[in-house]
Design a protein around this motif. Structure first.
Motif, PDB file in Angstrom:
ATOM      1  N   ARG A 184      36.889 128.207 -30.065  1.00  0.00           N
ATOM      2  CA  ARG A 184      35.875 128.514 -29.058  1.00  0.00           C
ATOM      3  C   ARG A 184      36.528 129.226 -27.890  1.00  0.00           C
ATOM      4  NH1 ARG A 184      34.416 122.969 -30.251  1.00  0.00           N
ATOM      5  NH2 ARG A 184      32.553 122.905 -31.536  1.00  0.00           N
ATOM      6  N   ASP A 185      35.810 130.181 -27.329  1.00  0.00           N
ATOM      7  CA  ASP A 185      36.313 130.950 -26.195  1.00  0.00           C
ATOM      8  C   ASP A 185      35.829 130.336 -24.884  1.00  0.00           C
ATOM      9  OD1 ASP A 185      37.500 132.772 -27.921  1.00  0.00           O
ATOM     10  OD2 ASP A 185      35.669 133.975 -28.056  1.00  0.00           O
ATOM     11  N   ARG A 186      36.519 130.655 -23.827  1.00  0.00           N
ATOM     12  CA  ARG A 186      36.126 130.317 -22.449  1.00  0.00           C
ATOM     13  C   ARG A 186      36.064 128.810 -22.209  1.00  0.00           C
ATOM     14  NH1 ARG A 186      30.981 133.672 -20.669  1.00  0.00           N
ATOM     15  NH2 ARG A 186      31.667 132.807 -18.671  1.00  0.00           N
ATOM     16  N   TRP A 187      36.777 128.060 -23.002  1.00  0.00           N
ATOM     17  CA  TRP A 187      36.741 126.603 -22.811  1.00  0.00           C
ATOM     18  C   TRP A 187      37.341 126.219 -21.464  1.00  0.00           C
ATOM     19  CZ3 TRP A 187      41.453 124.318 -22.083  1.00  0.00           C
ATOM     20  CH2 TRP A 187      42.566 125.032 -22.500  1.00  0.00           C
ATOM     21  N   ALA A 188      38.376 126.948 -21.018  1.00  0.00           N
ATOM     22  CA  ALA A 188      39.039 126.589 -19.768  1.00  0.00           C
ATOM     23  C   ALA A 188      38.103 126.751 -18.579  1.00  0.00           C
ATOM     24  CB  ALA A 188      40.292 127.439 -19.580  1.00  0.00           C
ATOM     25  N   ALA A 189      37.348 127.843 -18.557  1.00  0.00           N
ATOM     26  CA  ALA A 189      36.420 128.083 -17.449  1.00  0.00           C
ATOM     27  C   ALA A 189      35.361 126.992 -17.385  1.00  0.00           C
ATOM     28  CB  ALA A 189      35.781 129.455 -17.607  1.00  0.00           C
ATOM     29  N   ARG A 190      34.826 126.611 -18.516  1.00  0.00           N
ATOM     30  CA  ARG A 190      33.803 125.576 -18.535  1.00  0.00           C
ATOM     31  C   ARG A 190      34.383 124.226 -18.113  1.00  0.00           C
ATOM     32  NH1 ARG A 190      30.664 125.346 -23.951  1.00  0.00           N
ATOM     33  NH2 ARG A 190      32.737 124.898 -24.775  1.00  0.00           N
ATOM     34  N   SER A 191      35.559 123.915 -18.584  1.00  0.00           N
ATOM     35  CA  SER A 191      36.178 122.631 -18.246  1.00  0.00           C
ATOM     36  C   SER A 191      36.497 122.532 -16.760  1.00  0.00           C
ATOM     37  CB  SER A 191      37.460 122.442 -19.064  1.00  0.00           C
ATOM     38  OG  SER A 191      37.186 122.458 -20.451  1.00  0.00           O
ATOM     39  N   ALA A 192      36.811 123.667 -16.132  1.00  0.00           N
ATOM     40  CA  ALA A 192      37.148 123.675 -14.711  1.00  0.00           C
ATOM     41  C   ALA A 192      35.968 123.326 -13.822  1.00  0.00           C
ATOM     42  CB  ALA A 192      37.710 125.032 -14.318  1.00  0.00           C
ATOM     43  N   LEU A 193      34.763 123.312 -14.383  1.00  0.00           N
ATOM     44  CA  LEU A 193      33.587 122.941 -13.601  1.00  0.00           C
ATOM     45  C   LEU A 193      33.667 121.487 -13.123  1.00  0.00           C
ATOM     46  CD1 LEU A 193      30.751 124.671 -15.664  1.00  0.00           C
ATOM     47  CD2 LEU A 193      31.606 125.333 -13.407  1.00  0.00           C
ATOM     48  N   GLY A 234      38.639 115.372 -11.072  1.00  0.00           N
ATOM     49  CA  GLY A 234      38.355 116.688 -11.623  1.00  0.00           C
ATOM     50  C   GLY A 234      39.315 117.067 -12.736  1.00  0.00           C
ATOM     51  N   LEU A 235      40.586 116.731 -12.571  1.00  0.00           N
ATOM     52  CA  LEU A 235      41.575 117.029 -13.606  1.00  0.00           C
ATOM     53  C   LEU A 235      41.338 116.187 -14.862  1.00  0.00           C
ATOM     54  CD1 LEU A 235      44.862 117.369 -11.503  1.00  0.00           C
ATOM     55  CD2 LEU A 235      43.551 119.195 -12.619  1.00  0.00           C
ATOM     56  N   ALA A 236      40.934 114.933 -14.682  1.00  0.00           N
ATOM     57  CA  ALA A 236      40.637 114.071 -15.831  1.00  0.00           C
ATOM     58  C   ALA A 236      39.479 114.642 -16.637  1.00  0.00           C
ATOM     59  CB  ALA A 236      40.316 112.661 -15.357  1.00  0.00           C
ATOM     60  N   VAL A 237      38.447 115.098 -15.935  1.00  0.00           N
ATOM     61  CA  VAL A 237      37.290 115.698 -16.608  1.00  0.00           C
ATOM     62  C   VAL A 237      37.689 117.015 -17.264  1.00  0.00           C
ATOM     63  CG1 VAL A 237      34.990 116.675 -16.255  1.00  0.00           C
ATOM     64  CG2 VAL A 237      35.645 114.578 -15.070  1.00  0.00           C
ATOM     65  N   PHE A 238      38.468 117.823 -16.551  1.00  0.00           N
ATOM     66  CA  PHE A 238      38.943 119.098 -17.088  1.00  0.00           C
ATOM     67  C   PHE A 238      39.711 118.891 -18.393  1.00  0.00           C
ATOM     68  CE2 PHE A 238      42.447 122.037 -17.651  1.00  0.00           C
ATOM     69  CZ  PHE A 238      41.846 123.291 -17.533  1.00  0.00           C
ATOM     70  N   TRP A 239      40.667 117.980 -18.368  1.00  0.00           N
ATOM     71  CA  TRP A 239      41.510 117.762 -19.536  1.00  0.00           C
ATOM     72  C   TRP A 239      40.688 117.228 -20.714  1.00  0.00           C
ATOM     73  CZ3 TRP A 239      42.976 113.337 -22.297  1.00  0.00           C
ATOM     74  CH2 TRP A 239      44.038 113.528 -23.186  1.00  0.00           C
ATOM     75  N   THR A 240      39.817 116.259 -20.436  1.00  0.00           N
ATOM     76  CA  THR A 240      38.995 115.685 -21.503  1.00  0.00           C
ATOM     77  C   THR A 240      38.088 116.735 -22.123  1.00  0.00           C
ATOM     78  OG1 THR A 240      39.031 113.508 -20.448  1.00  0.00           O
ATOM     79  CG2 THR A 240      37.276 113.911 -22.047  1.00  0.00           C
ATOM     80  N   SER A 241      37.455 117.536 -21.286  1.00  0.00           N
ATOM     81  CA  SER A 241      36.563 118.574 -21.769  1.00  0.00           C
ATOM     82  C   SER A 241      37.307 119.632 -22.588  1.00  0.00           C
ATOM     83  CB  SER A 241      35.849 119.244 -20.604  1.00  0.00           C
ATOM     84  OG  SER A 241      35.076 120.352 -21.021  1.00  0.00           O
TER      85      SER A 241
END
Length: 249
Positions: A184-193, A234-241
Motif C-alpha cells: 500500500r502507498d502513502r501509509w506513512a502520511a496517513r499514520s502521521a495523522l 501520537g508516535l504510538a498511534v503512528f507506529w501501530t497504524s
C-alpha cells in the motif's frame, strides 16, 4: 520497555526526578470551568466503558471476518490494562512516602482502546480512526495531569505500556492471518495523522481556558508537562497504524 524503565527510575527512584515531576504537574494552570469540563469527559473512562469499547472493536473485526484482529484487540486492551494495574499495585513502589500512581490507569484505557481501534479498522477508514485515537489518548493522558489526578510520568509510562502490548498484539494478528496484504502507498502520511490528533488537544485545552501558572518560566514547564504525552501517544498511534497498513490484511 526502555521508556518505561527510564520513567520509573527517574520519577520514582531519584529525588530530583520526583521533585521535577511534581513541579511539572503544578505548573499547568487552568480555570475552574476548564478543569471541570475536562474532568467531566474523564468520567467516561470506566470499566463499563472499556468493556463496551472493546466489544465494538471485536464486533468490527468479526464483521470483517478478521478473527486475528479481534484476538489482537483483546490481547492489547486486556494485557495493557492488567499490566498497568499489576505494575502500579504490586511491582512498582515510590521511594518516598507517597502512594504510587505510575502508570496511569485512565491513560492506559484510552490509549489501548485507541490503538485497538486502529488495528481493527478497515484500511480505507484508518485515516479517520488514526487522528481520533491520537486525540482521545492525548486528551485523557494530558487531562489527568491538568486535573492533578496524575503526574506527567504516570501518563507517559501508561503510553509506554500500551506500546509494548501493541507490538505483541500486532505480532499475534500477523501470526494468525491467512493472507498477506498487497503493498500500500502513502501509509506513512496517513499514520502521521495520529500526531495531528494529539496536537489538536492543545488547541482544545487552550480554548477551554487552560493557562500556565504565573510567568514565562511556568509556560515552559507546562509545555514540558503535557507535550511529551501528546508526542508519545501520537508516535504510538503512528507506529501501530504503519505496521497494520504494511503487515495486516
Amino acid at each position: 520497555m526502555v521508556i518505561l524503565g527510564i520513567l520509573t527510575y527517574g520519577a520514582l527512584r531519584t529525588s530530583r526526578g520526583m521533585a521535577l515531576d511534581e513541579r511539572l504537574m503544578d505548573s499547568v494552570g487552568h480555570s475552574a470551568a476548564a478543569a471541570m469540563r475536562i474532568q467531566d469527559w474523564l468520567t467516561y473512562v470506566s470499566v463499563a466503558g472499556v468493556a463496551l469499547a472493546l466489544a465494538v472493536c471485536v464486533i468490527v473485526a468479526l464483521s470483517r471476518q478478521r478473527y486475528n484482529l479481534a484476538a489482537a484487540a483483546i490481547v492489547l486492551v486486556a494485557g495493557a490494562n492488567i499490566s498497568t494495574r499489576v505494575l502500579k499495585k504490586v511491582v512498582i513502589e515510590r521511594t518516598d512516602s507517597m502512594p504510587n500512581t505510575l502508570p496511569s490507569g485512565h491513560t492506559t484505557v484510552a490509549v489501548s482502546l485507541g490503538l485497538a481501534a486502529v488495528i481493527v479498522a478497515p484500511a480505507a477508514w484508518r485515516w479517520v480512526v488514526v487522528p481520533f485515537a491520537g486525540f482521545v489518548g492525548t486528551f485523557v493522558g494530558a487531562g489527568t495531569v491538568v486535573g492533578q489526578w496524575h503526574r506527567p510520568s504516570d501518563a507517559a509510562a501508561a503510553v509506554a505500556v500500551c506500546m509494548v502490548w501493541s507490538a505483541l498484539a500486532l505480532a499475534v494478528a500477523y501470526a494468525l492471518q491467512r493472507e498477506v496484504p498487497p503493498p500500500r502507498d502513502r501509509w506513512a502520511a496517513r499514520s502521521a495523522l495520529g500526531l495531528v490528533g494529539s496536537a489538536m488537544v492543545g488547541l482544545c485545552f487552550v480554548s477551554w481556558g487552560l493557562r500556565p501558572q504565573d510567568h514565562d518560566t511556568e509556560l515552559l514547564l507546562a509545555v514540558l508537562a503535557l507535550a511529551p504525552i501528546g508526542v508519545l501517544t501520537g508516535l504510538a498511534v503512528f507506529w501501530t497504524s504503519a505496521i497494520a497498513d504494511r503487515r495486516l490484511a
